[in-house]
Scaffold this active site. Structure first.
Site, short mmCIF file in Angstrom:
data_model
loop_
_atom_site.label_atom_id
_atom_site.label_comp_id
_atom_site.label_asym_id
_atom_site.label_seq_id
_atom_site.Cartn_x
_atom_site.Cartn_y
_atom_site.Cartn_z
N CYS A 107 1.31 -10.12 -5.37
CA CYS A 107 0.83 -9.40 -4.19
C CYS A 107 0.01 -8.22 -4.68
O CYS A 107 0.54 -7.36 -5.41
CB CYS A 107 2.04 -8.94 -3.38
SG CYS A 107 1.63 -7.92 -1.96
N CYS A 117 -6.36 -10.38 -1.86
CA CYS A 117 -5.02 -10.48 -1.26
C CYS A 117 -4.61 -11.92 -1.45
O CYS A 117 -5.41 -12.84 -1.21
CB CYS A 117 -5.08 -10.12 0.23
SG CYS A 117 -3.57 -10.58 1.14
N1 DGL Z 1 -0.35 -10.86 -0.10
C1 DGL Z 1 -0.50 -9.45 -0.12
C2 DGL Z 1 -1.58 -9.01 -1.11
O1 DGL Z 1 -1.90 -9.73 -2.04
C3 DGL Z 1 -0.65 -8.64 1.10
C4 DGL Z 1 -0.38 -9.05 2.44
C5 DGL Z 1 0.30 -7.95 3.26
O2 DGL Z 1 1.51 -7.92 3.23
O3 DGL Z 1 -0.40 -7.17 3.91
O4 DGL Z 1 -2.11 -7.95 -1.00
#
Ligand code: DGL
Length: 260
Positions: free
Chosen positions: A76, A187
């Site tokens: 993430c 993301c």
């Molecule tokens: N998947 C997460 C990232 O790579 C973010 C998504 C979120 O929770 O806003 O930033």
């Protein structure tokens, strides 16, 4: 003391990190993985940084101290920018990798790079991103594009159709006259929307994400620690999710199998 047969824990605010997990399983098929999606607390990308930091530290601590993970991947971008530096200090002996927007390959892909970086508001406002951007801003035009609300489409299993297309067109259209050379999916949820993004930017714009680089870095780190499993074991993936909704686990399995 970590054992070579212990699992690797992969963590995200929800289901996005499955895009990174897929590359890890391809590259390290003999490893067992635990994938934990914190969908109950998602989204992270629009929360105060301190909250994201606390949630990430709590989860990683649990993986290391209670679930005996031999290595951790924070799949993430948002959680990485909020917490990876602190976690590395807390657990200097644990192989721990994070993910960051793949600006470098997007900049080195051509002579006059013009790169759109799609990510969460937290990722784009944190110091980690500013430092990364500063490394390349003399050689490239970099356009950060915060996309609050976009990960929610993926969490809801809404991967195509008018609603997601309208959202993406509204966000991306103002940059189409910049003659973009690349789009960075900063993301881990966004690779599941790659086809929709591709349809808007057209075939000549290259789309980058950090999944393969993160998987390769994890492999390097566990190899260095003497923890790479190469015993012919058929690796298993266990999905966990903090949400009470059983659909989240079904959706995780579906995303894991889906081509992206
Ligand atoms: N998947 C997460 C990232 O790579 C973010 C998504 C979120 O929770 O806003 O930033």
């Amino acid at each position: 003391m970590a054992k070579i047969t212990d699992p690797i824990a992969v963590f995200d605010s929800g289901m996005g990190g499955i895009s990174v997990l897929k590359e890890m399983v391809r590259l390290m098929p003999e490893e067992d993985f635990i994938y934990y999606g914190d969908s109950r607390h998602a989204p992270y990308g629009t929360k105060p940084t301190e909250v994201v930091r606390r949630l990430t530290i709590e989860r990683v601590t649990d993986f290391i101290e209670k679930k005996h993970a031999k290595a951790i991947a924070i799949a993430c971008n948002t959680a990485t920018s909020a917490a990876v530096a602190i976690l590395r200090k807390m657990y200097p002996d644990v192989p721990l990798v994070g993910v960051e927007p793949a600006i470098k390959p997007a900049v080195f892909a051509c002579d006059h790079p013009r790169v759109l970086v799609m990510a969460t508001p937290v990722t784009l406002k944190e110091e980690k991103f500013h430092k990364l951007e500063a490394l390349y801003d003399e050689q490239a035009d970099i356009y950060p594009l915060p996309c609050p609300g976009l990960m929610e489409f993926v969490e809801a299993g809404n991967l195509d159709g008018a609603e997601v297309d309208d959202y993406l067109r509204e966000k991306i259209s103002p940059y189409l006259d910049k003659n973009l050379t690349g789009v960075v999916l900063g993301c881990t949820h966004y690779p599941f929307l790659r086809r929709e993004i591709r349809a808007i930017v057209g075939p000549s714009v290259e789309i980058f994400d950090g999944s393969f680089g993160t998987a390769r870095e994890l492999r390097r780190r566990i190899t260095e620690a003497g923890l790479l499993r190469e015993d012919g074991h058929k690796g298993q993936v266990t999905f966990l999710n903090s949400s009470d909704d059983p659909e989240m686990l079904r959706r995780s399995e579906y995303l894991f199998r889906r081509e992206i």
